[in-house]
Design a protein around this motif. Structure first.
Motif, PDB file in Angstrom:
ATOM      1  N   LEU A 142       0.969  -1.294   0.153  1.00  0.00           N
ATOM      2  CA  LEU A 142      -0.184   0.022   0.114  1.00  0.00           C
ATOM      3  C   LEU A 142       0.969   1.257   0.154  1.00  0.00           C
ATOM      4  CD1 LEU A 142      -2.611  -1.253   2.867  1.00  0.00           C
ATOM      5  CD2 LEU A 142      -3.096  -0.845   0.032  1.00  0.00           C
ATOM      6  N   PRO A 143       0.251   2.380  -0.452  1.00  0.00           N
ATOM      7  CA  PRO A 143       1.186   3.616  -0.462  1.00  0.00           C
ATOM      8  C   PRO A 143       1.516   3.810   0.800  1.00  0.00           C
ATOM      9  CG  PRO A 143      -0.851   3.775  -1.876  1.00  0.00           C
ATOM     10  CD  PRO A 143      -1.139   2.422  -1.104  1.00  0.00           C
ATOM     11  N   ALA A 144       2.670   4.693   0.909  1.00  0.00           N
ATOM     12  CA  ALA A 144       3.257   4.929   2.309  1.00  0.00           C
ATOM     13  C   ALA A 144       2.420   5.935   2.999  1.00  0.00           C
ATOM     14  CB  ALA A 144       4.652   5.507   2.204  1.00  0.00           C
ATOM     15  N   ASN A 145       1.650   6.929   2.414  1.00  0.00           N
ATOM     16  CA  ASN A 145       0.740   7.680   2.983  1.00  0.00           C
ATOM     17  C   ASN A 145      -0.384   7.017   3.354  1.00  0.00           C
ATOM     18  OD1 ASN A 145      -0.192   7.440   0.472  1.00  0.00           O
ATOM     19  ND2 ASN A 145      -1.426   8.976   0.557  1.00  0.00           N
TER      20      ASN A 145
ATOM     21  N   PRO B 218     -18.381  -2.295   4.527  1.00  0.00           N
ATOM     22  CA  PRO B 218     -17.063  -2.857   3.888  1.00  0.00           C
ATOM     23  C   PRO B 218     -17.283  -3.634   2.449  1.00  0.00           C
ATOM     24  CG  PRO B 218     -17.505  -3.546   6.232  1.00  0.00           C
ATOM     25  CD  PRO B 218     -18.738  -2.797   5.824  1.00  0.00           C
ATOM     26  N   LEU B 219     -18.705  -4.101   2.373  1.00  0.00           N
ATOM     27  CA  LEU B 219     -19.068  -4.786   0.937  1.00  0.00           C
ATOM     28  C   LEU B 219     -19.029  -3.782  -0.241  1.00  0.00           C
ATOM     29  CD1 LEU B 219     -21.622  -7.334   2.236  1.00  0.00           C
ATOM     30  CD2 LEU B 219     -19.568  -7.683   1.930  1.00  0.00           C
ATOM     31  N   HIS B 220     -18.831  -2.429   0.084  1.00  0.00           N
ATOM     32  CA  HIS B 220     -18.706  -1.377  -0.993  1.00  0.00           C
ATOM     33  C   HIS B 220     -17.392  -1.348  -1.370  1.00  0.00           C
ATOM     34  CE1 HIS B 220     -23.006   0.357   0.776  1.00  0.00           C
ATOM     35  NE2 HIS B 220     -23.012  -0.610  -0.223  1.00  0.00           N
ATOM     36  N   ASN B 221     -16.476  -2.111  -0.553  1.00  0.00           N
ATOM     37  CA  ASN B 221     -15.021  -1.910  -0.935  1.00  0.00           C
ATOM     38  C   ASN B 221     -14.622  -3.313  -1.882  1.00  0.00           C
ATOM     39  OD1 ASN B 221     -12.191  -2.038  -1.086  1.00  0.00           O
ATOM     40  ND2 ASN B 221     -11.936  -1.512   1.209  1.00  0.00           N
ATOM     41  N   PRO B 222     -14.362  -3.111  -3.234  1.00  0.00           N
ATOM     42  CA  PRO B 222     -14.283  -4.215  -3.927  1.00  0.00           C
ATOM     43  C   PRO B 222     -13.098  -5.067  -3.570  1.00  0.00           C
ATOM     44  CG  PRO B 222     -13.827  -2.111  -5.351  1.00  0.00           C
ATOM     45  CD  PRO B 222     -14.684  -1.710  -3.952  1.00  0.00           C
TER      46      PRO B 222
ATOM     47  N   ARG C 123      -7.442   0.580   5.122  1.00  0.00           N
ATOM     48  CA  ARG C 123      -6.771   1.669   4.934  1.00  0.00           C
ATOM     49  C   ARG C 123      -6.868   2.454   3.449  1.00  0.00           C
ATOM     50  NH1 ARG C 123      -1.489   1.176   8.904  1.00  0.00           N
ATOM     51  NH2 ARG C 123      -2.470   0.353  10.726  1.00  0.00           N
ATOM     52  N   ALA C 124      -6.528   1.314   2.420  1.00  0.00           N
ATOM     53  CA  ALA C 124      -6.635   1.655   1.299  1.00  0.00           C
ATOM     54  C   ALA C 124      -8.084   2.362   0.552  1.00  0.00           C
ATOM     55  CB  ALA C 124      -6.079   0.836   0.276  1.00  0.00           C
ATOM     56  N   GLY C 125      -8.875   1.623   1.203  1.00  0.00           N
ATOM     57  CA  GLY C 125     -10.298   1.830   1.150  1.00  0.00           C
ATOM     58  C   GLY C 125     -10.782   3.312   1.485  1.00  0.00           C
ATOM     59  N   GLY C 126     -10.043   3.762   2.492  1.00  0.00           N
ATOM     60  CA  GLY C 126     -10.590   5.270   3.311  1.00  0.00           C
ATOM     61  C   GLY C 126     -11.260   4.822   4.388  1.00  0.00           C
ATOM     62  N   HIS C 127     -11.193   3.621   4.882  1.00  0.00           N
ATOM     63  CA  HIS C 127     -11.960   3.231   6.141  1.00  0.00           C
ATOM     64  C   HIS C 127     -10.975   3.192   7.374  1.00  0.00           C
ATOM     65  CE1 HIS C 127     -15.493   1.628   3.578  1.00  0.00           C
ATOM     66  NE2 HIS C 127     -15.607   3.019   3.751  1.00  0.00           N
TER      67      HIS C 127
ATOM     68  N   LEU D 124      -9.339  -2.913  -8.641  1.00  0.00           N
ATOM     69  CA  LEU D 124      -9.825  -3.005  -7.249  1.00  0.00           C
ATOM     70  C   LEU D 124      -9.064  -2.150  -6.252  1.00  0.00           C
ATOM     71  CD1 LEU D 124      -9.824  -7.020  -7.228  1.00  0.00           C
ATOM     72  CD2 LEU D 124     -11.666  -5.549  -7.125  1.00  0.00           C
ATOM     73  N   ALA D 125      -7.915  -1.347  -6.823  1.00  0.00           N
ATOM     74  CA  ALA D 125      -7.592  -0.487  -5.967  1.00  0.00           C
ATOM     75  C   ALA D 125      -8.231   0.919  -5.762  1.00  0.00           C
ATOM     76  CB  ALA D 125      -6.339  -0.198  -6.803  1.00  0.00           C
ATOM     77  N   ALA D 126      -9.467   0.840  -6.287  1.00  0.00           N
ATOM     78  CA  ALA D 126     -10.494   2.153  -5.768  1.00  0.00           C
ATOM     79  C   ALA D 126     -10.514   2.181  -4.742  1.00  0.00           C
ATOM     80  CB  ALA D 126     -11.499   2.172  -7.078  1.00  0.00           C
ATOM     81  N   SER D 127     -10.860   3.358  -4.023  1.00  0.00           N
ATOM     82  CA  SER D 127     -11.408   3.417  -2.675  1.00  0.00           C
ATOM     83  C   SER D 127     -12.749   3.116  -2.671  1.00  0.00           C
ATOM     84  CB  SER D 127     -11.231   4.962  -2.289  1.00  0.00           C
ATOM     85  OG  SER D 127      -9.772   5.415  -2.087  1.00  0.00           O
ATOM     86  N   ALA D 128     -13.106   2.535  -1.312  1.00  0.00           N
ATOM     87  CA  ALA D 128     -14.576   2.376  -1.047  1.00  0.00           C
ATOM     88  C   ALA D 128     -15.318   3.448  -1.409  1.00  0.00           C
ATOM     89  CB  ALA D 128     -14.711   1.480   0.042  1.00  0.00           C
ATOM     90  N   SER D 129     -16.601   3.303  -1.690  1.00  0.00           N
ATOM     91  CA  SER D 129     -17.548   4.347  -1.860  1.00  0.00           C
ATOM     92  C   SER D 129     -18.279   4.742  -0.598  1.00  0.00           C
ATOM     93  CB  SER D 129     -18.554   4.225  -2.907  1.00  0.00           C
ATOM     94  OG  SER D 129     -19.229   2.998  -2.586  1.00  0.00           O
TER      95      SER D 129
END
Length: 444
Positions: free
Chosen positions: A8-11, A232-236, A356-360, A439-444
């Motif tokens: 995952l990205p460092a940030n 969580p199921l909105h995060n592919p 974290r990558a999904g913005g959650h 699949l790397a897109a953030s969760a909505s």
């Protein structure tokens, strides 16, 4: 070296904090897992045997009650996950975990006292009420404590390697608890099991109160709204990881369900069952540090993939064994035990990164682990529901030595799990090793 595709990205990974966790902090965080293992193993292995042999409780009755209560327990996990987020938001992780542990111990102690205080034959109806009540109390406390503990762990560590270290301490101490829980009943029976569990739980909680606090949680004030259960199921990427986890979990649960049958009716080595089980968990625990050393170089996904390959190799080798091949099965035990480490450590570490990558991150950890625990319990139910009927359909009779090249027990214990592991490995490769940009897109 370029980072592996699953990194995952460092940030994103740095959101959990800036200072690396030292070993003492990880020990304090993971300490309760040693005690939690007493609930998992004895309830599945020791409790039915204890009730049936000492108190003449019918096996069919025990199986039905355990299945129904376990299913009811699994249904609570998504709600407990959102409750965990609510508690984390208010900085109540430590008090909540302590309260859940008290419930768990109360139910656990009641389970082992019940048949002596209220014999089954004297009043089956009252016994059933007490039995179901004690089981649900134990399961509820265990599930709540585990979900809070796992969600907390997902908030510790700055990168994939540190997340894996956090999980490894938790799961490694859990493996030590499994070994201790397997040994204690042989030495002192049920009373010793309850007493040792009490001391282990108390020591774990004392250490936990000195563990590093989780990062500030930002769960919404409507954390307990039912719609948030589906977040969580909105995060592919979580859905993809869950597919890998479920197929891999069923593949692991089938041989766990059938191992004693295989040792007795294929190898004719029932007297060595305890030795084999001890060696399996010992191999897993001893090799976890080696897997951790591989994570910075290979990444968690590739380590898990390598573990899957080792598991398939072990069970293909097991399919070739004949009655009396006891040393050959010892090799299977060690190799499959070595493969257990990645199964325990890498999925939760990957899940923490996916959150974290999904913005959650610091918002929905409890919700994710609530669904994750539900899937874990579903794996066990599906394994028993798949393997046992298939064995009966193809003519397996427990207590009969299985000979020949591929009798039904060998197909169910060795080949079916290998096939499922290969499916899981293919999904893992496709989504987390080779990488899928969508699949790397953030969760909505």
């Amino acid at each position: 070296m370029n980072p592996p595709p699953c990194s995952l990205p460092a940030n994103v990974m740095g959101a959990a904090g800036s200072a690396p966790l030292h070993a003492l902090a990880l020990l304090r965080y993971g300490a309760p897992s040693l005690a939690f293992a007493f609930v998992a193993l004895p309830l599945y292995v020791y409790l039915p045997e204890h009730y049936a042999t000492r108190y003449a409780v019918p096996l069919g009755y025990l199986g039905a009650v355990l299945l129904i209560t376990r299913f009811a327990d699994a249904l609570f996990d998504p709600w407990l996950g959102r409750l965990a987020d609510h508690l984390l938001r208010h900085g109540l992780a430590k008090p909540a975990l302590t309260a859940a542990s008290v419930l768990m111990f109360t139910g656990f102690a009641a389970l082992f006292a019940l048949p002596a205080l209220l014999p089954f034959e004297a009043d089956p109806a009252r016994f059933t009420l007490g039995f179901v009540g004690a089981l649900l109390l134990t399961y509820l406390g265990f599930s709540a404590a585990s979900i809070v503990h796992q969600a907390w762990g997902a908030m510790l560590g700055r990168n994939e390697t540190e997340l894996a270290r956090t999980v490894a301490w938790r799961e490694g101490l859990g493996l030590a608890g499994v070994l201790l829980a397997a040994l204690v009943p042989q030495l002192g029976g049920a009373p010793a099991l309850v007493v040792v569990f009490a001391f282990a739980l108390l020591a774990g909680l004392v250490l936990l109160w000195r563990a590093p606090d989780p990062a500030p949680h930002r769960a919404a004030t409507h954390a307990l709204h039912w719609r948030s259960l589906l977040a969580p199921l909105h995060n592919p990427r979580f859905v993809a990881l869950l597919a890998v986890f479920v197929t891999s979990g069923i593949a692991a649960a089938i041989p766990a369900t059938l191992v004693l049958f295989f040792i007795r009716d294929r190898l004719d080595a029932a007297a060595l069952a305890g030795v084999y089980l001890f060696a399996y968990f010992a191999a897993a625990g001893l090799l976890v540090p080696l897997w951790l050393r591989a994570v910075p170089r290979l990444g968690a996904a590739r380590c898990w993939l390598l573990g899957m390959a080792m598991a398939v190799a072990a069970f293909v080798w097991a399919a070739l064994l004949q009655p009396g091949d006891r040393w050959g099965y010892a090799l299977v035990v060690v190799l499959s035990g070595a493969a257990l480490g990645p199964d325990l450590v890498m999925p939760p570490a990957l899940l923490a990164g996916v959150i974290r990558a999904g913005g959650h991150g610091n918002r929905f950890e409890g919700a994710y682990f609530g669904l994750w625990n539900f899937a874990t319990k579903l794996n066990l139910a599906l394994a028993a529901g798949l393997a046992l009927p298939l064995l009966a359909l193809f003519g397996y009779r427990p207590g009969t030595l299985e000979t020949g090249a591929l009798p039904p027990l060998v197909v169910a214990y060795c080949l079916l799990p290998s096939l499922l592991k290969l499916v899981s490995a293919g999904l893992l490769w496709h989504f987390f090793v080779r990488g899928r940009p969508g699949l790397a897109a953030s969760a909505s």
